[in-house]
Design a protein around this motif. Structure first.
Motif, short mmCIF file in Angstrom:
data_model
loop_
_atom_site.label_atom_id
_atom_site.label_comp_id
_atom_site.label_asym_id
_atom_site.label_seq_id
_atom_site.Cartn_x
_atom_site.Cartn_y
_atom_site.Cartn_z
N VAL A 1 -11.28 -8.59 -1.47
CA VAL A 1 -11.46 -9.26 -2.76
C VAL A 1 -12.62 -10.24 -2.67
O VAL A 1 -12.63 -11.13 -1.82
N ILE B 1 -7.17 -2.94 -5.56
CA ILE B 1 -6.48 -4.18 -5.93
C ILE B 1 -5.42 -3.84 -6.96
O ILE B 1 -5.72 -3.49 -8.09
N PHE C 1 -2.07 -9.62 -7.72
CA PHE C 1 -2.23 -10.85 -6.97
C PHE C 1 -0.93 -11.63 -7.00
O PHE C 1 -0.13 -11.51 -7.93
N SER C 2 -0.76 -12.46 -5.98
CA SER C 2 0.36 -13.38 -5.93
C SER C 2 -0.22 -14.78 -5.72
O SER C 2 -0.84 -15.04 -4.68
N LEU C 3 -0.02 -15.65 -6.69
CA LEU C 3 -0.64 -16.97 -6.68
C LEU C 3 0.43 -18.04 -6.56
O LEU C 3 1.31 -18.15 -7.42
N ASP D 1 2.99 -13.79 -10.11
CA ASP D 1 2.61 -12.43 -9.74
C ASP D 1 2.00 -11.76 -10.97
O ASP D 1 2.64 -11.70 -12.02
N ARG E 1 -0.77 -8.44 -12.40
CA ARG E 1 -1.49 -7.20 -12.12
C ARG E 1 -2.54 -6.95 -13.19
O ARG E 1 -2.28 -7.14 -14.38
N PRO F 1 -6.03 -16.92 -5.34
CA PRO F 1 -5.33 -16.02 -4.41
C PRO F 1 -5.85 -16.17 -2.99
O PRO F 1 -7.01 -16.52 -2.76
N THR G 1 -9.40 -14.32 0.01
CA THR G 1 -10.42 -14.09 -1.01
C THR G 1 -11.68 -14.86 -0.64
O THR G 1 -11.62 -15.98 -0.14
#
Length: 481
Positions: A232, A287, A290-292, A325, A327, A375, A378
């Motif tokens: 990423v 990709i 993501f999990s933030l 989370d 997408r 994220p 990255t």
């Protein structure tokens, strides 16, 4: 007269040439010897991380207070796609660990080496020893192999380096450990081998120990390993934090432009193949989402892109560790791009502290916020962080534990503003995960009168409209007969 000028010019050019050759062939004096060195190459992320811990001994007859590090050009970054983004050096003697100042020194073009000078915490006497700890991170040093793959194929990354650490002094003993996320069962095609070297323990390769190595000793090796993850790259991030004293709120909005720098597809994307791989649980370099992890107290989270709101998101409002989370609308394969916007709110009291209160009603505040919250794993090419203070606030100081940024102070007029809001804009390049741990501190003054400025303006505007409506209602605009 002309001949004298000519001879002077020749002498100047000769001195210039000698100085250039001296710089090009610079090597430090052999004042040190490395007693023991342990080097670790970490390939578990999408960018290269290296660390080393070694004991230096002053073998000269005089005290020494300068030590030189050496890094190859392909790590330092002699092109636009390779950059050294972290160099953290510490020294440990009897006292606690001390951070050392690193200065860029001369480059040796013949050896392809960039030198860095360390100022030791105190002079090292003859025969005295000290421990140096160094950590670096570089982007662009890992290459997808091959650069084109089919949709169901696994991605490989290639690291090229040396068995030995690049040291400008003699080394009595050293080892190199290489950590990978996973080693494929491909024998010699996966990593360079020589007799019983390296030793393999799970996902770790150990080269050495090597004894009595000369200065600049190096032997090239390659490690090729499977990397079932996307790479990423955020080509640009615009991060804004809006401070509202009147509402007691800290609003955060982040706009991302990302690309996947993994191996590109060699054929047309197949939606059917993608759905089948998802049902089979196959790993992919695309990709998927993501999990933030946000700070405690985050609320009112939203996720949008150029089309509008994106519903493929889930926010877990945990008290200690809220997680978002989300997408994208489609999988992002190697070479594909996507842009989106994230936003959320925090109670201002969690980040703001009153330092002092004046009799005039003006208070001094310190705002503490993370430099980045994006994220993990990255790389950010450009990150712009803007803190928008309330109208009437005056900046006293800006401080961050992250140093490599440029700063500018702007004025922004938002809704119902008259004078405008002060904006502190910080711009950083080539940012990685380690930089996310840094905080940003903004010290500013703000008076209670300034906090009432906008409500008074709004009330006056509403009153003016109301009285204008009453007056206009009393005016007879009919046409007399």
């Amino acid at each position: 007269m002309a001949s004298m000028i000519y001879r002077t010019l020749q002498l100047y050019l000769l001195l210039l040439l000698v100085a250039r050759l001296a710089v090009a062939s610079f090597v430090p004096s052999p004042a040190f010897q490395i007693q023991n060195l342990l080097r670790t190459v970490d390939l578990t992320k999408s960018y290269l991380r290296e660390s080393a811990s070694f004991i230096i001994e002053n073998i000269s007859e005089e005290s020494q207070d300068e030590y030189y590090l050496a890094l190859p050009f392909d790590i330092v970054g002699n092109s636009t796609d390779k950059h050294l983004v972290i160099m953290d050096v510490k020294e440990k003697r009897v006292d606690p660990v001390v951070n050392l100042v690193v200065e860029a020194g001369p480059a040796n073009e013949d050896l392809g080496i960039q030198f860095y000078k360390l100022q030791l915490s105190k002079p090292l006497a003859p025969g005295e020893v000290s421990t140096i700890q160094i950590a670096t991170a570089s982007i662009g040093a890992l290459e997808p192999q091959p650069k084109l793959i089919k949709q169901p194929e696994a991605q490989n990354l290639l690291w090229t380096g040396s068995k030995q650490a690049l040291i400008p002094y003699k080394v009595a003993r050293q080892r190199t450990k290489i950590k990978t996320p996973r080693l494929p069962d491909r024998g010699a095609n996966a990593y360079s081998k020589a007799k019983d070297d390296p030793q393999v323990d799970g996902t770790t390769l150990t080269y050495g120990p090597y004894f009595d190595a000369e200065a600049f000793a190096a032997e090239a090796i390659q490690v090729r390993y499977e990397y079932h993850f996307p790479i990423v790259e955020v080509t640009k991030l615009e991060r804004e934090l809006w401070v509202s004293h009147y509402g007691g709120n800290l609003a955060t909005e982040e706009r991302y432009w990302i690309t996947n720098s993994a191996a590109k597809l060699s054929e047309t994307f197949s939606r059917l193949r993608w759905q089948a791989s998802g049902m089979a649980g196959e790993r992919s370099t695309a990709i998927k989402g993501f999990s933030l992890h946000l700070r405690p107290g985050a609320r009112d989270v939203y996720f949008t892109d150029e089309i509008g709101n994106v519903s493929t998101s889930n926010f877990r409002a945990d008290i200690r560790d809220p997680v978002l989370d989300f997408r994208p609308r489609f999988p992002i394969f190697g070479g594909w791009n996507y842009s989106f916007t994230l936003g959320w709110n925090h109670d201002l009291g969690r980040s703001l502290k009153v330092v002092s209160t004046e009799e005039s009603g003006s208070n001094t505040y310190i705002l503490r916020v993370p430099f980045l919250e994006g994220p993990e794993n990255t790389v950010y090419d450009v990150a712009e962080v803007s803190i928008i203070l309330p109208e009437g606030a005056n900046v006293v100081d800006v401080f961050s534990t992250y140093k490599d940024y440029s700063k500018e102070e702007l004025l922004l007029k938002s809704h119902l503003d008259t004078v405008g809001r002060t904006v502190i804009k910080l711009t950083a390049e080539n940012v990685v995960d380690e930089h996310r741990r840094n905080d940003l501190y903004i010290t500013y003054t703000y008076s209670s009168a300034s906090s009432l400025h906008k409500p008074i303006i709004v009330s006056a505007a509403i009153a003016a409209v109301f009285f204008a409506w009453i007056i206009l209602g009393r005016i007879d605009v009919s046409i007399a007969k």
